[in-house]
Design a protein around this motif. Structure first.
Motif, short mmCIF file in Angstrom:
data_model
loop_
_atom_site.label_atom_id
_atom_site.label_comp_id
_atom_site.label_asym_id
_atom_site.label_seq_id
_atom_site.Cartn_x
_atom_site.Cartn_y
_atom_site.Cartn_z
N MET A 1 -21.31 24.23 3.36
CA MET A 1 -20.20 25.05 3.91
C MET A 1 -19.36 24.21 4.88
O MET A 1 -19.90 23.41 5.64
CB MET A 1 -20.78 26.25 4.64
N THR A 2 -18.06 24.42 4.82
CA THR A 2 -17.18 23.69 5.72
C THR A 2 -17.42 24.11 7.17
O THR A 2 -17.58 25.29 7.46
CB THR A 2 -15.70 24.02 5.39
N ILE A 3 -17.44 23.14 8.03
CA ILE A 3 -17.52 23.44 9.47
C ILE A 3 -16.14 23.91 9.90
O ILE A 3 -15.12 23.28 9.58
CB ILE A 3 -17.93 22.18 10.25
N THR A 4 -16.10 25.02 10.62
CA THR A 4 -14.82 25.52 11.12
C THR A 4 -14.91 25.68 12.63
O THR A 4 -15.86 26.30 13.13
CB THR A 4 -14.46 26.89 10.49
N ILE A 5 -13.94 25.14 13.31
CA ILE A 5 -13.87 25.33 14.76
C ILE A 5 -12.60 26.11 15.10
O ILE A 5 -11.71 26.23 14.26
CB ILE A 5 -13.90 23.98 15.54
N THR A 6 -12.57 26.65 16.31
CA THR A 6 -11.32 27.29 16.74
C THR A 6 -10.68 26.46 17.85
O THR A 6 -11.35 25.76 18.60
CB THR A 6 -11.54 28.74 17.23
N LEU A 51 -13.78 37.99 19.47
CA LEU A 51 -14.83 38.35 20.44
C LEU A 51 -16.21 38.41 19.77
O LEU A 51 -17.23 38.18 20.43
CB LEU A 51 -14.51 39.67 21.13
N ALA A 52 -16.22 38.69 18.48
CA ALA A 52 -17.51 38.70 17.77
C ALA A 52 -18.12 37.30 17.72
O ALA A 52 -19.33 37.13 17.64
CB ALA A 52 -17.30 39.24 16.36
N LEU A 53 -17.25 36.31 17.80
CA LEU A 53 -17.71 34.91 17.79
C LEU A 53 -17.91 34.38 19.20
O LEU A 53 -18.77 33.55 19.45
CB LEU A 53 -16.63 34.02 17.14
N TYR A 62 -17.63 27.42 16.89
CA TYR A 62 -18.10 26.54 15.80
C TYR A 62 -18.85 27.40 14.79
O TYR A 62 -19.74 28.16 15.17
CB TYR A 62 -19.04 25.49 16.40
N GLU A 63 -18.46 27.29 13.52
CA GLU A 63 -19.16 28.03 12.46
C GLU A 63 -19.54 27.07 11.34
O GLU A 63 -18.74 26.22 10.95
CB GLU A 63 -18.24 29.10 11.88
N GLU A 64 -20.75 27.26 10.87
CA GLU A 64 -21.22 26.41 9.77
C GLU A 64 -22.46 27.05 9.16
O GLU A 64 -23.45 27.21 9.86
CB GLU A 64 -21.58 25.02 10.32
N VAL A 67 -24.51 29.45 11.04
CA VAL A 67 -24.51 29.18 12.49
C VAL A 67 -23.14 29.55 13.04
O VAL A 67 -22.12 29.14 12.50
CB VAL A 67 -24.79 27.68 12.77
N ALA A 68 -23.11 30.36 14.09
CA ALA A 68 -21.83 30.68 14.74
C ALA A 68 -22.10 30.62 16.24
O ALA A 68 -22.81 31.46 16.77
CB ALA A 68 -21.36 32.07 14.33
#
Ligand code: GTB
Length: 213
Positions: A1-6, A51-53, A62-64, A67-68
């Motif tokens: 899965m792609t790592i996604t950051i905000t 806010l859920a994150l 960071y989501e992967e 993992v969040a």
């Protein structure tokens, strides 16, 4: 899965790399992991989806793959544990490098944040000018101790680690204050961090989003 950051949709610093997503980008570049960035506005940060994150409505997250997480310390630590390149294998050296992540965030960054609050947010308060020298001196206390520890070494403990990444990220926020230049070995340490190809890629990526038009 792609790592996604905000990250900020538009960082108030106009691309100076001071927002905390730069630390995460840097860590991901050091370990050679591609990542996607979801940009969030100040308004969206306080809405339920974000806010859920992040319970405090901030960036970065960071989501992967299930993992969040939030908090730059936790994120950099996770990246360093998950992928090779930012922590030594020897258990004692690894524990020491991890201690430097915490030291950067818990011991060195707080007086720096206090200074930024004093300079940016409290500058119009009647007591501001009187208080500022004391706030600066509290930063100097930590810089003096850190400078003594670093001495002539390139990095804090042998090879570059996640501890150096976090420490340099914290210290570079001081540049505008001039305090960093009072400690030439620390100024050179930060410059070495910024000269790393991974940092340059991270900086360029955030600049691309945030540069003034
Ligand atoms: N302890 C958290 C962590 O380490 O992750 C702190 C996260 C945090 O402070 N995030 C800030 C944020 O989301 C962005 S980095 N703020 C929005 C809010 O709280 O509503 C702090 C930051 C912001 C802007 C600059 N700048 O423009 O120079 C520098 C640093």
């Amino acid at each position: 899965m792609t790592i996604t950051i905000t990250a900020f949709e538009k960082s108030p610093d106009g691309g100076k790399g001071l927002a905390r997503d730069t630390r995460i980008r840097w860590a991901l570049e050091e370990v050679g992991q591609p990542y996607a960035v979801r940009l969030v506005s100040f308004k969206a940060m306080k809405e339920p989806a974000h806010l859920a994150l992040h319970p405090f409505g901030q960036i970065p997250t960071y989501e992967e793959d299930g993992v969040a997480i939030f908090e730059t310390g936790a994120i950099v630590f996770h990246i360093a544990q998950r992928f090779a390149g930012l922590l030594p294998n020897d258990p004692a050296a690894r524990a020491h490098a991890i201690a430097w992540i915490f030291a950067a965030l818990n011991t060195v960054e707080p007086p720096i944040l206090e200074l930024q609050t004093a300079v940016l947010l409290d500058k119009d308060k009647p007591w501001s000018a009187e208080r500022l020298p004391e706030v600066k001196d509290r930063v100097r206390v930590r810089l003096k101790q850190l400078s003594a520890y670093l001495g002539d070494a390139e990095w804090l403990d042998g090879a570059f680690s996640a501890g150096d990444l976090m420490m340099a990220s914290v210290l570079l926020r001081l540049r505008a204050s001039g305090l960093l230049d009072e400690f030439p070995n620390l100024a050179a340490y930060v410059a070495r961090g910024e000269a790393r190809p991974a940092y340059k890629r991270a900086f360029a990526a955030q600049l691309e989003i945030n540069k003034p038009v």
